[in-house]
Design an enzyme around this catalytic site. Structure first.
Site, short mmCIF file in Angstrom:
data_model
loop_
_atom_site.label_atom_id
_atom_site.label_comp_id
_atom_site.label_asym_id
_atom_site.label_seq_id
_atom_site.Cartn_x
_atom_site.Cartn_y
_atom_site.Cartn_z
N HIS A 116 -2.71 1.27 7.00
CA HIS A 116 -2.97 1.15 5.56
C HIS A 116 -3.17 2.54 4.99
O HIS A 116 -3.73 3.42 5.64
CB HIS A 116 -4.21 0.30 5.31
CG HIS A 116 -4.49 0.08 3.85
ND1 HIS A 116 -3.79 -0.80 3.06
CD2 HIS A 116 -5.42 0.65 3.01
CE1 HIS A 116 -4.24 -0.77 1.82
NE2 HIS A 116 -5.23 0.09 1.76
N ASN A 158 -5.77 1.95 -4.21
CA ASN A 158 -4.89 1.40 -3.18
C ASN A 158 -4.41 0.01 -3.57
O ASN A 158 -5.01 -0.67 -4.39
CB ASN A 158 -5.58 1.37 -1.82
CG ASN A 158 -6.66 0.30 -1.72
OD1 ASN A 158 -6.60 -0.61 -0.89
ND2 ASN A 158 -7.69 0.38 -2.57
N CYS A 164 0.81 -1.23 0.00
CA CYS A 164 0.00 0.00 0.00
C CYS A 164 0.84 1.27 0.00
O CYS A 164 0.60 2.20 -0.79
CB CYS A 164 -0.98 0.00 1.17
SG CYS A 164 -0.21 0.11 2.82
#
Length: 211
Positions: A168, A180, A117
């Site tokens: 994240h 993402n 990520c």
């Protein structure tokens, strides 16, 4: 960038000697406003001028690659401020993000063979000349906080997926969507942000590193 700024840049291009393929930076210009007016994307402008970042200086002469197209001067109808284009860099962020979509998710991966990520967001911004830290937690400490109602394309969005803040990170691309590197889906994707219960319930906040 509002209509007045577009006209000012267009006028500067049209009055350059013999339509030379250069542009002199003026007060209020950004790399993105110049890219939009000249129709040369920001990454290309950076390569043409060997720029290491998107920072430019008033009076700096930029190579815009080839001869500038003739500009037809037309009276511009007055526009309210609300009609101005949203994010100055949003178009370029979405274009840069698209280059990294569909890549396999690999924890710790940083390249085309696999990516996680924070490497996804790092690579997107690197292509725009902006260096981000390697981890989501470090990126959380970058830029300035942005409220949910003020999100715009190019903002970093953060989530608690592992019992800690900013475990994240994704990239807001506008219209309620984010890009993402998704470990569950196994690749980089674009998906809903707040209409997705999983992400909405784990949302920590956003940071703006692109002004």
């Amino acid at each position: 960038m509002n209509a007045f700024r577009v006209l000012m840049i267009a006028a500067a291009l049209s009055t350059s000697s013999s339509l030379a393929a250069t542009y002199t930076v003026k007060s209020g210009d950004t790399l993105y406003s110049i890219a939009r007016a000249t129709r040369v994307d920001a990454p290309t402008l950076m390569k043409l001028n060997r720029l290491n970042s998107t920072t430019i200086q008033v009076g700096q002469r930029l190579n815009i690659g080839g001869s500038a197209a003739p500009v037809v001067n037309r009276p511009a109808a007055p526009q309210p401020q609300a009609a101005a284009a949203p994010s100055r860099g949003g178009v370029f962020v979405r274009s840069a993000a698209n280059r990294w979509l569909g890549i396999r998710y690999v924890l710790g991966g940083t390249g085309g063979g696999g990516i996680d990520c924070s490497a996804f967001t790092m690579n997107v911004f690197r292509s725009l000349g902006i260096n981000l830290p390697r981890t989501a937690a470090a990126q959380w400490r970058s830029g300035s906080p942005v409220s949910r109602r003020d999100l715009r394309a190019g903002d970093l969005v953060f989530f608690n997926t592992m019992g800690r803040t900013a475990s994240h990170v994704g990239l807001y691309v506008g219209d309620g969507m984010m890009a993402n590197a998704n470990s569950y889906r196994g690749r980089t994707v674009v998906e809903p942000l707040f209409s997705n219960v999983y992400w909405a319930s784990r949302y920590n906040g956003a940071r703006r590193v692109l002004n």
